[in-house]
Structures are given as C-alpha cells and as structure tokens.
Scaffold this motif. Structure first.
Motif, PDB file in Angstrom:
ATOM      1  N   ARG A  89      10.914   7.886  -9.313  1.00  0.00           N
ATOM      2  CA  ARG A  89      12.294   8.395  -9.318  1.00  0.00           C
ATOM      3  C   ARG A  89      12.621   9.222  -8.078  1.00  0.00           C
ATOM      4  N   SER A  90      11.600   9.528  -7.274  1.00  0.00           N
ATOM      5  CA  SER A  90      11.835  10.418  -6.131  1.00  0.00           C
ATOM      6  C   SER A  90      10.807  10.160  -5.029  1.00  0.00           C
ATOM      7  N   LEU A  91      11.191  10.452  -3.772  1.00  0.00           N
ATOM      8  CA  LEU A  91      10.234  10.468  -2.655  1.00  0.00           C
ATOM      9  C   LEU A  91      10.396  11.827  -1.986  1.00  0.00           C
ATOM     10  N   PRO A  92       9.567  12.793  -2.375  1.00  0.00           N
ATOM     11  CA  PRO A  92       9.741  14.173  -1.881  1.00  0.00           C
ATOM     12  C   PRO A  92       8.922  14.431  -0.616  1.00  0.00           C
ATOM     13  N   PHE A  93       9.545  14.233   0.544  1.00  0.00           N
ATOM     14  CA  PHE A  93       8.833  14.360   1.817  1.00  0.00           C
ATOM     15  C   PHE A  93       8.862  15.783   2.357  1.00  0.00           C
ATOM     16  N   ALA A  94       7.709  16.225   2.865  1.00  0.00           N
ATOM     17  CA  ALA A  94       7.672  17.407   3.731  1.00  0.00           C
ATOM     18  C   ALA A  94       8.061  16.927   5.122  1.00  0.00           C
ATOM     19  N   MET A 123      -1.016   6.229 -11.416  1.00  0.00           N
ATOM     20  CA  MET A 123       0.193   5.403 -11.294  1.00  0.00           C
ATOM     21  C   MET A 123       0.781   5.573  -9.890  1.00  0.00           C
ATOM     22  N   THR A 124       1.174   4.464  -9.246  1.00  0.00           N
ATOM     23  CA  THR A 124       1.841   4.581  -7.947  1.00  0.00           C
ATOM     24  C   THR A 124       3.202   3.891  -8.047  1.00  0.00           C
ATOM     25  N   ALA A 125       4.108   4.321  -7.184  1.00  0.00           N
ATOM     26  CA  ALA A 125       5.452   3.742  -7.167  1.00  0.00           C
ATOM     27  C   ALA A 125       5.603   3.010  -5.839  1.00  0.00           C
ATOM     28  N   PRO A 126       6.526   2.026  -5.744  1.00  0.00           N
ATOM     29  CA  PRO A 126       6.692   1.311  -4.471  1.00  0.00           C
ATOM     30  C   PRO A 126       6.988   2.289  -3.342  1.00  0.00           C
ATOM     31  N   GLY A 127       6.238   2.172  -2.231  1.00  0.00           N
ATOM     32  CA  GLY A 127       6.517   2.992  -1.057  1.00  0.00           C
ATOM     33  C   GLY A 127       6.101   4.448  -1.174  1.00  0.00           C
ATOM     34  N   TRP A 128       5.303   4.793  -2.167  1.00  0.00           N
ATOM     35  CA  TRP A 128       4.859   6.185  -2.316  1.00  0.00           C
ATOM     36  C   TRP A 128       3.421   6.236  -2.795  1.00  0.00           C
ATOM     37  N   PRO A 129       2.564   7.110  -2.218  1.00  0.00           N
ATOM     38  CA  PRO A 129       2.850   8.077  -1.163  1.00  0.00           C
ATOM     39  C   PRO A 129       2.977   7.389   0.201  1.00  0.00           C
ATOM     40  N   ALA A 130       3.679   8.079   1.141  1.00  0.00           N
ATOM     41  CA  ALA A 130       3.884   7.507   2.468  1.00  0.00           C
ATOM     42  C   ALA A 130       3.882   8.599   3.522  1.00  0.00           C
ATOM     43  N   SER A 131       3.440   8.231   4.717  1.00  0.00           N
ATOM     44  CA  SER A 131       3.544   9.124   5.883  1.00  0.00           C
ATOM     45  C   SER A 131       4.264   8.349   6.973  1.00  0.00           C
ATOM     46  N   LEU A 132       5.273   8.968   7.574  1.00  0.00           N
ATOM     47  CA  LEU A 132       6.113   8.318   8.588  1.00  0.00           C
ATOM     48  C   LEU A 132       6.153   9.205   9.815  1.00  0.00           C
ATOM     49  N   ARG A 133       6.308   8.600  10.996  1.00  0.00           N
ATOM     50  CA  ARG A 133       6.302   9.417  12.215  1.00  0.00           C
ATOM     51  C   ARG A 133       7.118   8.762  13.309  1.00  0.00           C
ATOM     52  N   HIS A 134       7.822   9.585  14.090  1.00  0.00           N
ATOM     53  CA  HIS A 134       8.390   9.141  15.362  1.00  0.00           C
ATOM     54  C   HIS A 134       8.309  10.338  16.305  1.00  0.00           C
ATOM     55  N   GLY A 135       7.550  10.193  17.393  1.00  0.00           N
ATOM     56  CA  GLY A 135       7.378  11.317  18.319  1.00  0.00           C
ATOM     57  C   GLY A 135       6.799  12.520  17.592  1.00  0.00           C
TER      58      GLY A 135
END
Ligand SMILES: CC(C)(COP(=O)(O)OP(=O)(O)OC[C@H]1O[C@@H](n2cnc3c(N)ncnc32)[C@H](O)[C@@H]1OP(=O)(O)O)[C@@H](O)C(=O)NCCC(=O)NCCS
Length: 212
Positions: free
Chosen positions: A78-83, A1-13
């Motif tokens: 219900r959550s987006l738990p980012f490291a 099962m996947t949720a909208p926008g998860w899993p995701a990896s984001l970066r700036h610098g």
C-alpha cells in the motif's frame, strides 16, 4: 511478504532513495526539529489529535512508530516509504501512499526536504526517479500529487516534471490548524515516454543551451 517494486534503492548523481531504517532515527529527529518553520505550514495531521509541540511530534519515539507503520504498509503493497538522501546524508522523505491496485493502479505521492539543500533540484530528481520506478517496476498507471495553492516551491516541483493540473480539492487536508484546499496534479504512465527523469534532464539541457 514482498510487494511489487519494494524494497528498492534508486539513485541519480548525489540524490538517493532507499527504505528508511532504524539507524536513521537520530538524523531524522535532527533534520525534522531544525526545520520546524520550513515544514510546519505544509504538514497535515488529524484534526482530533491532541495538542503537542513540533519537538514532541518529531521525537525518536514518533520516528519508531512511523517506521513500524510504514514498513507494515510497504509489505502490504500500500506504500513505498523512501528515505531521501543527498551526498549520502538523510535530507528528507518521498512517500508513495494510498496505492490502490486493480482497475485503478494509482497512488499519491508526498515529499519534503531539508531547507539546507532546497533549491538544488533534489526533490524533482527524487520524484522523477520514484515516478519512473512506480510506472515500470510497481506497475502503476497514475500518480497523484496534491499541493496547497500557496505552496509555490511545491507547485514548481510538479510543474517541472510535467504533472497536469486536474482541479481543486476543497478543504482537502487538515494542516496548520484548518482544512486547506489543495490543487490536484497527476502524471499518467502513457504520458512519460522514455521516462520522467530522462525527460526532465533533456529539458534542463535544452534550457541551459538556450541560455548560452
Ligand atoms: C517543495 C520542496 C519539496 C521542493 O524541493 P526542492 O528540492 O527544493 O525543489 P527545487 O530545487 O525544484 O525548488 C523548487 C522551488 O523552490 C523555490 N526555492 C528554492 N530554494 C528555496 C529556498 N531556499 N527557500 C524557499 N524556496 C526556495 C524555488 O522557487 C524553486 O523553483 P525554481 O527552481 O523554479 O527556482 C521543498 O521546498 C520543501 O520541502 N518544502 C517544505 C515541505 C513541502 O512543501 N512539501 C510538499 C508538500 S505538497
């Protein structure tokens, strides 16, 4: 099962966000244990939880059960738990929680960072990336951050990014041995134009230019 926008990896610098993983355990324990004085005053825990030391509350076993629970919550949408990483190292967490869909489309966000990298804009950058992701990919309309009035550093973070103060939640969370008041700040999708990160970078550029 996947949720909208998860899993995701984001970066700036040098600032990165990605899902927590099992091999983060030892880095997480090291940074958490070393930051007891820095993080302790701001972290909530259930009033009824048994007496335990900071080291006990930040062990590899606690990491494992947190990761299992947060993966379950993320899969359910219900959550987006980012490291949170800086220069490739785990330095904190940004957690979007209490995601409620339907007519509300709202969530809460919490964050912490290693004292060693504090004051370099790591969390504002990360929070801006996460807010843009939540508004664009997850489809949320509202993000809320609740901050103790005594937490000057965290107040700076939400104010830098243009969160609006909406009011005081009385005795809102059980933190450091008592129920603590929190100020509620929110950001709405229609307030952020071409993005939270972009807006914040432009503001930084303008303030640098005005100092030169
Ligand atoms: C709040 C927190 C996440 C901010 O992260 P950050 O990446 O350091 O954010 P910034 O770089 O924008 O710094 C924010 C403010 O912290 C203060 N600050 C900077 N370096 C600091 C340091 N070494 N020690 C204490 N405060 C410091 C400054 O007032 C700064 O504001 P300024 O940029 O206007 O000078 C971080 O301080 C933290 O993890 N604190 C402990 C946990 C916590 O409070 N979590 C949030 C609960 S709501």
């Amino acid at each position: 099962m996947t949720a909208p926008g998860w899993p995701a990896s984001l970066r700036h610098g040098q600032v990165g966000l990605r899902p927590l993983r099992w091999r983060d355990a030892s880095a997480w324990v090291e940074v958490r244990v070393r930051n007891e004085r820095w993080l302790g005053p701001w972290e909530g825990r259930p009033e009824s939880s048994p007496e335990s030391s900071w080291v006990e509350r930040n062990s590899a076993a606690v990491f494992a059960s947190m990761l299992r629970a947060s993966r379950r919550e993320a899969r359910a949408g219900r959550s987006l738990p980012f490291a949170l990483t800086f220069e490739g190292r785990l330095v904190g967490q940004v957690t979007v929680s209490t995601v409620v869909r339907g007519a509300f489309d709202s969530a809460s966000v919490g964050y912490w960072v290693d004292e060693r990298v504090a004051g370099r804009g790591v969390v504002p950058t990360a929070l801006a990336l996460v807010a843009d992701h939540c508004f664009r990919e997850v489809g949320l309309h509202r993000l809320e951050a609740c901050v103790r009035p005594e937490n000057a550093a965290s107040l700076r973070v939400v104010r830098k990014l243009g969160f609006r103060e909406e009011g005081l939640h009385r005795r809102y969370l059980f933190i450091d041995g008592d129920w603590r008041d929190h100020l509620c700040f929110t950001l709405l999708r229609e307030e952020v134009g071409r993005g939270v990160l972009r807006r914040w970078l432009v503001e930084q550029d303008q303030s640098q230019q005005s100092q030169e």
